[in-house]
Write a protein that holds these residues in place. Structure first.
Motif, mmCIF file in Angstrom:
data_model
loop_
_atom_site.group_PDB
_atom_site.id
_atom_site.type_symbol
_atom_site.label_atom_id
_atom_site.label_comp_id
_atom_site.label_asym_id
_atom_site.label_seq_id
_atom_site.Cartn_x
_atom_site.Cartn_y
_atom_site.Cartn_z
ATOM 1 N N SER A 155 37.737 -28.391 -35.119
ATOM 2 C CA SER A 155 37.860 -27.149 -34.358
ATOM 3 C C SER A 155 36.515 -26.420 -34.313
ATOM 4 O O SER A 155 36.095 -25.946 -33.248
ATOM 5 C CB SER A 155 38.933 -26.256 -34.989
ATOM 6 N N ARG A 156 35.834 -26.343 -35.436
ATOM 7 C CA ARG A 156 34.525 -25.669 -35.488
ATOM 8 C C ARG A 156 33.483 -26.409 -34.657
ATOM 9 O O ARG A 156 32.673 -25.789 -33.965
ATOM 10 C CB ARG A 156 34.059 -25.533 -36.933
ATOM 11 N N ILE A 157 33.492 -27.723 -34.735
ATOM 12 C CA ILE A 157 32.537 -28.519 -33.954
ATOM 13 C C ILE A 157 32.790 -28.312 -32.464
ATOM 14 O O ILE A 157 31.849 -28.113 -31.685
ATOM 15 C CB ILE A 157 32.619 -30.018 -34.331
ATOM 16 N N LYS A 158 34.049 -28.365 -32.059
ATOM 17 C CA LYS A 158 34.386 -28.178 -30.640
ATOM 18 C C LYS A 158 33.987 -26.787 -30.159
ATOM 19 O O LYS A 158 33.462 -26.626 -29.048
ATOM 20 C CB LYS A 158 35.882 -28.436 -30.422
ATOM 21 N N GLN A 159 34.213 -25.784 -30.987
ATOM 22 C CA GLN A 159 33.841 -24.415 -30.628
ATOM 23 C C GLN A 159 32.320 -24.304 -30.476
ATOM 24 O O GLN A 159 31.826 -23.716 -29.511
ATOM 25 C CB GLN A 159 34.355 -23.448 -31.690
ATOM 26 N N LYS A 160 31.597 -24.869 -31.395
ATOM 27 C CA LYS A 160 30.135 -24.843 -31.333
ATOM 28 C C LYS A 160 29.635 -25.610 -30.099
ATOM 29 O O LYS A 160 28.729 -25.163 -29.405
ATOM 30 C CB LYS A 160 29.552 -25.456 -32.613
ATOM 31 N N LEU A 161 30.254 -26.760 -29.824
ATOM 32 C CA LEU A 161 29.880 -27.561 -28.652
ATOM 33 C C LEU A 161 30.123 -26.774 -27.367
ATOM 34 O O LEU A 161 29.264 -26.752 -26.480
ATOM 35 C CB LEU A 161 30.646 -28.875 -28.622
ATOM 36 N N ARG A 162 31.289 -26.130 -27.263
ATOM 37 C CA ARG A 162 31.580 -25.318 -26.071
ATOM 38 C C ARG A 162 30.502 -24.266 -25.861
ATOM 39 O O ARG A 162 30.022 -24.069 -24.746
ATOM 40 C CB ARG A 162 32.942 -24.637 -26.204
ATOM 41 N N GLY A 163 30.131 -23.598 -26.933
ATOM 42 C CA GLY A 163 29.091 -22.571 -26.846
ATOM 43 C C GLY A 163 27.763 -23.136 -26.370
ATOM 44 O O GLY A 163 27.088 -22.549 -25.515
ATOM 45 N N GLN A 164 27.376 -24.292 -26.910
ATOM 46 C CA GLN A 164 26.118 -24.919 -26.510
ATOM 47 C C GLN A 164 26.166 -25.409 -25.069
ATOM 48 O O GLN A 164 25.193 -25.307 -24.342
ATOM 49 C CB GLN A 164 25.759 -26.061 -27.456
ATOM 50 N N MET A 165 27.318 -25.947 -24.648
ATOM 51 C CA MET A 165 27.440 -26.436 -23.274
ATOM 52 C C MET A 165 27.372 -25.275 -22.283
ATOM 53 O O MET A 165 26.726 -25.377 -21.242
ATOM 54 C CB MET A 165 28.733 -27.230 -23.090
ATOM 55 N N VAL A 166 28.036 -24.158 -22.603
ATOM 56 C CA VAL A 166 27.988 -22.984 -21.729
ATOM 57 C C VAL A 166 26.557 -22.457 -21.649
ATOM 58 O O VAL A 166 26.058 -22.140 -20.564
ATOM 59 C CB VAL A 166 28.964 -21.884 -22.227
#
Length: 175
Positions: A155-166
């Motif tokens: 969950s934390r990795i996905k959240q961090k990835l979403r932030g970086q992709m945005v």
């Protein structure tokens, strides 16, 4: 597993699941030479441990991931300690996936691999297994952590990835 011919059993199982070795080696190495060395080391460790493999306790692929990731994480730490470690870069995309070149590299895929390359070795292993569609119980078994820990980390990795992709898409839109 055949008691009479463990070498044949091992060779057959290794051949059947060889993509695991190449995926792990490709994700944790910096060059084709490092990938080949790491794949060889993983194969060697698998053979050394094969007499302790118990099909009643785990699927071969689960056991194989556990060995391969332990070897790769140890190697990544040695490279980092020797100041040889570098984040996953575009040239690594050719090695991930069992030595088969990736036909098209869109910007999102390149960004995903760059993000994965920035993760610490344990989280890199976690996301590799998640992207391989392994369930939380199997990921927990392979990595030796609880299912709750797996779920939290993913969950934390996905959240961090979403932030970086945005952030990357916003930067690209401004350019």
């Amino acid at each position: 597993m055949s008691a009479r011919h463990p070498q044949q059993s091992f060779a057959s199982l290794l051949h059947e699941h060889r993509r695991i070795v190449f995926k792990v080696a490709g994700l944790y190495s910096r060059s084709a030479a490092d990938r080949d060395d790491l794949a060889q080391e993983i194969s060697t460790q698998l053979w050394r441990s094969f007499d302790r493999y118990d099909p009643a306790r785990a699927k071969f692929s689960t056991w194989m991931y556990r060995i391969a990731l332990n070897v790769a994480i140890s190697q990544a730490r040695r490279w980092r300690d020797a100041d040889r470690f570098e984040p996953l870069a575009a040239h690594h995309l050719e090695t991930v996936g069992g030595g088969e070149p990736i036909a098209e590299q869109d910007d999102r895929l390149t960004a995903l691999y760059a993000f994965i390359g920035q993760l610490d070795p344990l989280n890199r292993a976690l996301i590799l297994l998640y992207l391989e569609d392994k369930g939380y119980p199997e990921i927990a078994e392979i990595l030796g952590i609880s299912e709750t820990n797996v779920a939290t980390k993913i969950s934390r990795i996905k959240q961090k990835l979403r932030g970086q992709m945005v952030a990357a898409e916003t930067t690209a839109a401004r350019a």
